[in-house]
Scaffold this motif. Structure first.
Motif, PDB file in Angstrom:
ATOM      1  N   PHE A 111       3.510 -15.309  -5.427  1.00 53.52           N
ATOM      2  CA  PHE A 111       2.351 -15.498  -4.556  1.00 53.52           C
ATOM      3  C   PHE A 111       1.019 -15.118  -5.208  1.00 53.52           C
ATOM      4  O   PHE A 111      -0.026 -15.211  -4.565  1.00 53.52           O
ATOM      5  N   GLY A 112       1.052 -14.691  -6.458  1.00 53.96           N
ATOM      6  CA  GLY A 112      -0.182 -14.331  -7.147  1.00 53.96           C
ATOM      7  C   GLY A 112      -0.863 -13.120  -6.550  1.00 53.96           C
ATOM      8  O   GLY A 112      -2.096 -13.039  -6.511  1.00 53.96           O
ATOM      9  N   ALA A 113      -0.081 -12.172  -6.085  1.00 56.54           N
ATOM     10  CA  ALA A 113      -0.618 -10.968  -5.449  1.00 56.54           C
ATOM     11  C   ALA A 113      -0.578  -9.789  -6.418  1.00 56.54           C
ATOM     12  O   ALA A 113       0.295  -9.714  -7.283  1.00 56.54           O
ATOM     13  N   GLU A 114      -1.512  -8.872  -6.250  1.00 58.88           N
ATOM     14  CA  GLU A 114      -1.519  -7.680  -7.100  1.00 58.88           C
ATOM     15  C   GLU A 114      -0.435  -6.691  -6.703  1.00 58.88           C
ATOM     16  O   GLU A 114       0.104  -5.981  -7.554  1.00 58.88           O
ATOM     17  N   HIS A 115      -0.116  -6.634  -5.414  1.00 62.46           N
ATOM     18  CA  HIS A 115       0.864  -5.660  -4.940  1.00 62.46           C
ATOM     19  C   HIS A 115       1.739  -6.299  -3.872  1.00 62.46           C
ATOM     20  O   HIS A 115       1.271  -7.107  -3.060  1.00 62.46           O
ATOM     21  N   ALA A 116       3.014  -5.942  -3.882  1.00 58.96           N
ATOM     22  CA  ALA A 116       3.957  -6.429  -2.869  1.00 58.96           C
ATOM     23  C   ALA A 116       4.822  -5.274  -2.400  1.00 58.96           C
ATOM     24  O   ALA A 116       5.378  -4.537  -3.215  1.00 58.96           O
ATOM     25  N   ASN A 117       4.927  -5.123  -1.091  1.00 63.80           N
ATOM     26  CA  ASN A 117       5.873  -4.181  -0.499  1.00 63.80           C
ATOM     27  C   ASN A 117       6.961  -5.011   0.169  1.00 63.80           C
ATOM     28  O   ASN A 117       6.682  -5.776   1.102  1.00 63.80           O
ATOM     29  N   GLY A 141      10.891  -8.813   6.213  1.00 63.60           N
ATOM     30  CA  GLY A 141       9.456  -8.979   6.067  1.00 63.60           C
ATOM     31  C   GLY A 141       8.967  -8.515   4.720  1.00 63.60           C
ATOM     32  O   GLY A 141       9.723  -7.947   3.920  1.00 63.60           O
ATOM     33  N   MET A 142       7.679  -8.752   4.462  1.00 63.58           N
ATOM     34  CA  MET A 142       7.025  -8.247   3.261  1.00 63.58           C
ATOM     35  C   MET A 142       5.526  -8.196   3.506  1.00 63.58           C
ATOM     36  O   MET A 142       5.007  -8.808   4.451  1.00 63.58           O
ATOM     37  N   ILE A 143       4.838  -7.454   2.652  1.00 64.72           N
ATOM     38  CA  ILE A 143       3.386  -7.331   2.725  1.00 64.72           C
ATOM     39  C   ILE A 143       2.823  -7.539   1.325  1.00 64.72           C
ATOM     40  O   ILE A 143       3.320  -6.957   0.350  1.00 64.72           O
ATOM     41  N   LEU A 144       1.775  -8.358   1.229  1.00 61.63           N
ATOM     42  CA  LEU A 144       1.063  -8.585  -0.018  1.00 61.63           C
ATOM     43  C   LEU A 144      -0.367  -8.083   0.140  1.00 61.63           C
ATOM     44  O   LEU A 144      -0.974  -8.265   1.201  1.00 61.63           O
ATOM     45  N   CYS A 145      -0.900  -7.471  -0.900  1.00 51.16           N
ATOM     46  CA  CYS A 145      -2.273  -6.971  -0.831  1.00 51.16           C
ATOM     47  C   CYS A 145      -2.800  -6.734  -2.237  1.00 51.16           C
ATOM     48  O   CYS A 145      -2.077  -6.886  -3.230  1.00 51.16           O
ATOM     49  N   GLY A 146      -4.057  -6.329  -2.311  1.00 53.19           N
ATOM     50  CA  GLY A 146      -4.654  -5.965  -3.582  1.00 53.19           C
ATOM     51  C   GLY A 146      -4.347  -4.524  -3.935  1.00 53.19           C
ATOM     52  O   GLY A 146      -3.889  -3.732  -3.101  1.00 53.19           O
ATOM     53  N   ASN A 147      -4.623  -4.170  -5.178  1.00 57.68           N
ATOM     54  CA  ASN A 147      -4.317  -2.819  -5.651  1.00 57.68           C
ATOM     55  C   ASN A 147      -5.063  -1.743  -4.878  1.00 57.68           C
ATOM     56  O   ASN A 147      -4.568  -0.623  -4.714  1.00 57.68           O
ATOM     57  N   GLU A 148      -6.275  -2.069  -4.373  1.00 56.34           N
ATOM     58  CA  GLU A 148      -7.075  -1.048  -3.707  1.00 56.34           C
ATOM     59  C   GLU A 148      -6.448  -0.593  -2.391  1.00 56.34           C
ATOM     60  O   GLU A 148      -6.732   0.520  -1.923  1.00 56.34           O
ATOM     61  N   LEU A 149      -5.610  -1.416  -1.788  1.00 57.46           N
ATOM     62  CA  LEU A 149      -4.955  -1.037  -0.529  1.00 57.46           C
ATOM     63  C   LEU A 149      -3.477  -0.711  -0.707  1.00 57.46           C
ATOM     64  O   LEU A 149      -2.794  -0.382   0.269  1.00 57.46           O
ATOM     65  N   ALA A 150      -2.991  -0.777  -1.928  1.00 54.34           N
ATOM     66  CA  ALA A 150      -1.548  -0.639  -2.168  1.00 54.34           C
ATOM     67  C   ALA A 150      -0.996   0.687  -1.654  1.00 54.34           C
ATOM     68  O   ALA A 150       0.043   0.722  -0.977  1.00 54.34           O
TER      69      ALA A 150
END
Length: 415
Positions: free
Chosen positions: A90-96, A242-251
């Motif tokens: 997904f081209g995301a910086e962070h994935a949970n 489920g999963m969550i994708l976000c940028g490094n600043e919110l990781a």
């Protein structure tokens, strides 16, 4: 696709024949009826194998390298693979990848970014918003002050100017874009613009389209949203989760909101299955599948309209179709029952600016079975015949069984 008979089935039948019969009955139901629920799909043999793997035995609270239990070396490896594959896909910086469901992912996103009483702008439930978008029966509606935007009364399309007006009026802490029953692509760039204007976080609830995003058949919210919440089943064709994708600043905030704030032990067998699904979704074969899902949905929507149903927004961009059956003299709930008796399984949904219930259906599962445009035409024609009373349930069910017999979701293993 998965085999119909495996050694594990023999073990279960010997030990617990009652449950073995139930599971066999469910396999028969899935194999002999049309699965048109927009939120469902068939997983691959590899996904099912991971779900039934020894990782089901492992307790693994925490994150890789920082678990609260010993013996997590392989669990750590599996989660690292899942998260890395999700980031690449997904081209995301962070994935949970730990959320147990899409709702769990949304809960964690709210916990990371909001405080009880904050104002949130989201699609209203009558227009296709999810329970987590402010339903009074859900934690979201009890803990936060939701303001609902809607769709145009004439076209059924998103009322973007209303979004802007409400955002300026209410100055929400977060804006949620996403729906369980809106069949068109969302303008993520517009939502980003409005969120920036009012100083709000942008949360994309991409539970439905994320599989299309993975296959390049829908625009990605990742470049625009602060946080993307999603499911791993539906079109993505992975395990329920489920999963969550976000940028490094919110990781860090997202990770803490998942564990320890909203969840404890991760379901490691499910995380391993997510890793498998992410790997499958990165292939050319999955991209072709995602494109076919959309082609099938557009053909099905057009033919349903030709059969006399009122298709909302005049069609679809995605896997999802919503339609009003009342022009045929049948309300949504009655139509769902008639179609179920005929072997066609789908959902009801709210219809924008209407008192009647509508029908919500999707093409993800039948496309996994190998059905294409010709079969979509056939399904729509049978829809019309059933709802107009031109064919009885027994005959329709036999016709459906013949079709599904040619496109079995689970094929027996050769030899």
């Amino acid at each position: 696709m998965p085999v119909t008979h495996a050694p594990e089935a023999d073990v279960l039948r010997r030990q617990d024949p009652e449950l073995a019969d139930i599971l066999a009955g469910e396999l028969d139901r899935q194999s002999t009826t049309l699965q048109l629920i927009a939120a469902e799909n068939f997983t691959s043999p590899a996904v099912l194998a991971a779900l039934g793997s020894p990782l089901a035995n492992k307790y693994a609270e925490g994150y890789p390298g920082a678990r609260h239990h010993g013996g997590c070396e392989m669990a750590d490896a599996a989660e690292r693979v899942a998260a890395e594959r999700a980031r690449r896909l997904f081209g995301a910086e962070h994935a949970n990848v730990q959320p147990h469901s899409g709702s769990s992912a949304v809960l964690a996103a709210y916990a990371a970014l909001l405080r009880p009483g904050d104002t949130v702008l989201a699609l209203g439930l009558p227009y296709g918003g999810h329970l987590t978008h402010g339903s009074p029966a859900n934690f979201s509606g009890r803990w936060f002050d939701f303001v609902g935007y809607g769709v145009d009364a004439e076209t059924g399309l998103m009322d973007y100017e209303q979004v802007r007006t409400l955002a300026r009026t209410h100055r929400p802490k977060a804006i949620v874009c996403g729906s369980i029953a809106y069949p068109r692509h969302l303008d993520h760039a517009f939502f980003r613009e409005v969120a920036d204007e009012v100083g709000a976080y942008l949360i994309a609830d991409a539970a439905h389209p994320i599989g299309l995003v993975a296959g390049g058949a829908a625009p990605s919210p990742v470049p625009y949203a602060d946080v993307v919440c999603a499911t791993t089943h539906k079109v993505l064709r992975g395990p329920r989760g489920g999963m969550i994708l976000c940028g490094n600043e919110l990781a860090d905030r997202i990770d803490r909101a998942v564990f320890p704030f909203t969840q404890a032990g991760a379901q490691m067998h499910t995380i391993a299955a997510k890793a498998v699904a992410f790997g499958e979704a990165a292939t050319p074969a999955f991209a072709a599948y995602a494109r076919q899902v959309v082609v099938n949905a557009r053909v099905l929507a057009a033919r349903l309209a030709a059969e006399g149903l009122a298709v909302t927004t005049g069609g679809t961009d995605t896997h999802l179709i919503t339609a009003d059956s009342s022009p045929l003299g049948v309300d949504g709930r009655a139509a769902r029952g008639l179609l179920a008796a005929a072997g066609m399984v789908l959902d009801c949904c709210a219809l924008p600016h209407a008192d009647a219930r509508g029908l919500r259906l999707g093409t993800a599962a039948v496309t996994t079975q190998g059905m294409e445009q010709e079969e979509m035409e056939w399904i729509a024609v049978l829809f019309g015949k059933v709802l107009r009373g031109e064919i009885d349930a027994v005959r329709a069910r036999a016709d459906v069984r013949e079709l599904t017999g040619r496109f079995p979701p689970y094929r027996a293993e050769a030899g």
